[in-house]
Design a protein around this motif. Sequence first.
Motif, PDB file in Angstrom:
ATOM      1  N   SER A  28       0.854  -1.193   0.000  1.00 42.83           N
ATOM      2  CA  SER A  28       0.000   0.000   0.000  1.00 42.83           C
ATOM      3  C   SER A  28       0.889   1.242   0.000  1.00 42.83           C
ATOM      4  CB  SER A  28      -0.917  -0.003   1.223  1.00 42.83           C
ATOM      5  OG  SER A  28      -0.175  -0.103   2.409  1.00 42.83           O
ATOM      6  N   ASP A  29       0.312   2.405  -0.270  1.00 40.92           N
ATOM      7  CA  ASP A  29       1.094   3.643  -0.302  1.00 40.92           C
ATOM      8  C   ASP A  29       1.690   3.973   1.060  1.00 40.92           C
ATOM      9  OD1 ASP A  29       0.642   3.984  -2.989  1.00 40.92           O
ATOM     10  OD2 ASP A  29      -1.137   5.247  -2.686  1.00 40.92           O
ATOM     11  N   ASP A  34      -1.055  -5.175   8.353  1.00 40.39           N
ATOM     12  CA  ASP A  34      -1.769  -6.309   7.774  1.00 40.39           C
ATOM     13  C   ASP A  34      -1.283  -6.611   6.351  1.00 40.39           C
ATOM     14  OD1 ASP A  34      -2.990  -3.875   6.967  1.00 40.39           O
ATOM     15  OD2 ASP A  34      -4.858  -4.905   6.484  1.00 40.39           O
ATOM     16  N   VAL A  35      -0.934  -5.578   5.595  1.00 42.34           N
ATOM     17  CA  VAL A  35      -0.405  -5.771   4.238  1.00 42.34           C
ATOM     18  C   VAL A  35       0.990  -6.391   4.312  1.00 42.34           C
ATOM     19  CG1 VAL A  35       0.316  -4.602   2.118  1.00 42.34           C
ATOM     20  CG2 VAL A  35      -1.807  -3.918   3.264  1.00 42.34           C
ATOM     21  N   ALA A  36       1.810  -5.911   5.251  1.00 40.02           N
ATOM     22  CA  ALA A  36       3.162  -6.462   5.420  1.00 40.02           C
ATOM     23  C   ALA A  36       3.088  -7.936   5.810  1.00 40.02           C
ATOM     24  CB  ALA A  36       3.929  -5.667   6.462  1.00 40.02           C
ATOM     25  N   ASP A  42       2.757 -14.607   1.757  1.00 41.01           N
ATOM     26  CA  ASP A  42       2.851 -14.977   0.337  1.00 41.01           C
ATOM     27  C   ASP A  42       4.266 -15.428  -0.026  1.00 41.01           C
ATOM     28  OD1 ASP A  42       0.202 -14.221   0.158  1.00 41.01           O
ATOM     29  OD2 ASP A  42       0.632 -12.301  -0.809  1.00 41.01           O
ATOM     30  N   LEU A  43       5.270 -14.720   0.466  1.00 39.29           N
ATOM     31  CA  LEU A  43       6.660 -15.097   0.181  1.00 39.29           C
ATOM     32  C   LEU A  43       7.009 -16.440   0.832  1.00 39.29           C
ATOM     33  CD1 LEU A  43       8.377 -11.613   0.520  1.00 39.29           C
ATOM     34  CD2 LEU A  43       7.986 -12.914  -1.578  1.00 39.29           C
ATOM     35  N   ASP A  44       6.499 -16.668   2.043  1.00 36.74           N
ATOM     36  CA  ASP A  44       6.705 -17.973   2.690  1.00 36.74           C
ATOM     37  C   ASP A  44       6.105 -19.100   1.855  1.00 36.74           C
ATOM     38  OD1 ASP A  44       8.155 -17.054   4.865  1.00 36.74           O
ATOM     39  OD2 ASP A  44       6.399 -16.905   6.187  1.00 36.74           O
TER      40      ASP A  44
END
Length: 70
Positions: A28-29, A34-36, A42-44
């Motif tokens: 997000s900008d 929560d986004v982090a 997702d990377l995991d």
Amino acid sequence: TRTENEGTTTKGIRSIMAKIVQSLTRASDEYRSDVAHSLVRDLDAVLEKLNTTFQEELKQEIEARSFFLD
């Protein structure tokens, strides 16, 4: 999400590479925890898929060699 195997031949050696398809959360900008957390999750998932695919391909290669050498 899917995993596919592609085979290519280089100088008589067959190479199998996994193709991982995974959507990643967009940043997000402004920082939002929560986004982090979603991006880390997702990377995991990508790492898990790569590790699992590699182990399965290694197992198949060992079994194939064993079959032809025994």
